[in-house]
Design an enzyme around this catalytic site. Structure first.
Site, PDB file in Angstrom:
ATOM      1  N   LYS A 105       5.106-127.752   9.629  1.00 33.99           N
ATOM      2  CA  LYS A 105       4.111-127.160  10.169  1.00 33.99           C
ATOM      3  C   LYS A 105       3.490-126.736   8.967  1.00 33.99           C
ATOM      4  O   LYS A 105       3.610-126.007   8.028  1.00 33.99           O
ATOM      5  CB  LYS A 105       4.518-126.109  10.763  1.00 33.99           C
ATOM      6  N   GLY A 166      -0.004-113.319  15.206  1.00 31.55           N
ATOM      7  CA  GLY A 166       0.681-111.944  15.471  1.00 31.55           C
ATOM      8  C   GLY A 166      -0.495-110.883  16.167  1.00 31.55           C
ATOM      9  O   GLY A 166       0.121-109.786  16.262  1.00 31.55           O
ATOM     10  N   ALA A 192      -0.211-119.574  17.706  1.00 29.61           N
ATOM     11  CA  ALA A 192      -0.654-118.354  17.322  1.00 29.61           C
ATOM     12  C   ALA A 192      -1.540-117.548  18.210  1.00 29.61           C
ATOM     13  O   ALA A 192      -2.526-117.992  18.822  1.00 29.61           O
ATOM     14  CB  ALA A 192      -1.530-118.296  16.067  1.00 29.61           C
ATOM     15  N   GLY A 193      -1.484-116.374  18.251  1.00 29.21           N
ATOM     16  CA  GLY A 193      -2.139-115.262  19.053  1.00 29.21           C
ATOM     17  C   GLY A 193      -1.816-115.015  20.480  1.00 29.21           C
ATOM     18  O   GLY A 193      -2.384-114.228  21.049  1.00 29.21           O
ATOM     19  N   ASN A 214       5.750-116.654  18.802  1.00 30.81           N
ATOM     20  CA  ASN A 214       6.742-115.911  18.124  1.00 30.81           C
ATOM     21  C   ASN A 214       6.487-114.553  18.431  1.00 30.81           C
ATOM     22  O   ASN A 214       7.534-113.982  19.000  1.00 30.81           O
ATOM     23  CB  ASN A 214       6.481-116.258  16.781  1.00 30.81           C
ATOM     24  N   SER A 215       5.530-114.058  17.755  1.00 33.64           N
ATOM     25  CA  SER A 215       5.571-112.385  18.081  1.00 33.64           C
ATOM     26  C   SER A 215       5.619-112.000  19.430  1.00 33.64           C
ATOM     27  O   SER A 215       6.191-111.117  19.893  1.00 33.64           O
ATOM     28  CB  SER A 215       3.948-111.957  17.475  1.00 33.64           C
TER      29      SER A 215
END
Lengths: 269, 66
Positions: A105, A166, A192-193, A214-215
């Site tokens: 990545k 995040g 992301a996001g 992830n987050s």
């Protein structure tokens, strides 16, 4: 999560076939056990890891051990921490030495305030690494022009951002994501996001091949339960895409689903 | 012999090879990537690399990350 829908609905990236369309990051978890439980609940077959210098003696040493206990996991090292193409290329080579995986990545964000990917350095790193045989999966701004350029230099997939890393701002880039999906001949993975499973479903509904979270899982009240919720949402979104959504109407016009006869009105002679 | 390990001076007592240094620092048999004077040394080739005074050695490992 339990297999739902068509079991043959797999997707391929970098010559590897996956059935799960939910990719997971390993950052921000309370501890290695919570992370492993969440990844298992997510059904993810593809997880990201970062690379750092040895030292400090932190518990993160146990990370790889926890991951390897999970069967069928492909590691995707990221190049986080890299601020230039040269640094990312170096990180990718080290990651491949450790993971034995061709996947990388590419993640180059020079500004810690917004963590926006640098399109020029990302393009240069992707070009070099793809030529070296890496399966390059670039974290990138949601830009359809850059997407085409990255595809042309041999990237294995495109990973445009839904919103800032995040941030939990969801699919702020939805219009651009649709343009990328329309033009892409390689898998588009929203990275992301994301905050809510409904956002993951929306990404799959618009034709994205997968999402990476992830987050949203790591910072949830119950990470394993949230991972399961994301897995279901991704499966639902994919099923909806395959089923074919009805055309969108205009904002003002409604179309009845029942016959509009005025059978309750008094019949006037 | 003194080497520079991840940017810090490190006095080896018995190690004269990359493999020996990993054992001395507790990373023998662990999943680490080794860079010697800017060059990545593949795991299978570490025993063949001798260390010299002042060599720069960097060790990397995986950590949690998205």
């Amino acid at each position: 999560m339990k297999e739902t829908g068509n079991a043959d609905d797999s997707w391929t990236v970098g010559g590897h076939r996956f059935t799960s369309r939910l990719l997971m990051g390993t950052g921000k978890f309370r501890d290695a056990e919570t992370m492993a439980d969440a990844i298992q609940a997510s059904g993810a077959q593809f997880v990201t890891v970062a690379l750092r210098r040895v030292g400090g003696g932190s518990g993160a040493d146990d990370l790889l051990e926890s991951l390897l206990k999970l069967r069928g996991i492909t590691l995707m090292p990221n190049t986080s921490g890299a601020r230039t193409a040269a640094e990312a290329i170096r990180a990718a080579r080290l990651g491949r030495e450790l993971s034995g995986s061709p996947f990388v990545k590419v993640e180059i964000h020079p500004d810690p305030h917004h963590l926006m990917p640098d399109p020029i350095e990302t393009f240069e790193a992707a070009r070099v690494l793809a030529a070296e045989g890496f399966a390059v999966m670039p974290y990138m701004p949601a830009d359809p022009v850059l997407a085409r350029r990255l595809e042309d230099v041999g990237c294995a997939s495109l990973m445009p951002q839904g919103s800032a890393i995040g941030s939990g701002r969801g699919l702020a880039t939805a219009d651009m994501l649709r343009l990328i999906v329309r033009g892409a001949r390689i898998p588009v993975i929203v990275d992301a996001g994301l905050r809510a499973p409904s956002e993951a479903a929306a990404a799959l509904e618009m034709g994205c091949e997968a999402v990476l979270v992830n987050s949203a899982v790591a910072a949830a009240g119950d990470p394993a339960a949230m991972a399961d919720a994301f897995a279901r949402a991704v499966a639902a979104g994919r099923s909806a895409f395959m089923a074919g959504l009805m055309p969108r109407g205009s904002e003002t016009a409604a179309t009845s689903t029942s016959p509009l006869t005025s059978f309750l009105s008094p019949v006037t002679p | 012999m003194k080497v520079i390990l991840n940017g810090e001076p490190f006095e080896t007592t018995r190690a004269d090879s990359v493999t020996g240094l990993l054992e001395e620092t507790g990373f023998g048999g662990r999943e680490v990537a080794v860079v010697l004077n800017g060059e990545m040394i593949p795991a299978g080739a570490r025993g063949a690399y001798r260390l010299s005074e002042g060599d720069h050695v960097e060790l990397f490992r995986f950590v949690a990350g998205g």
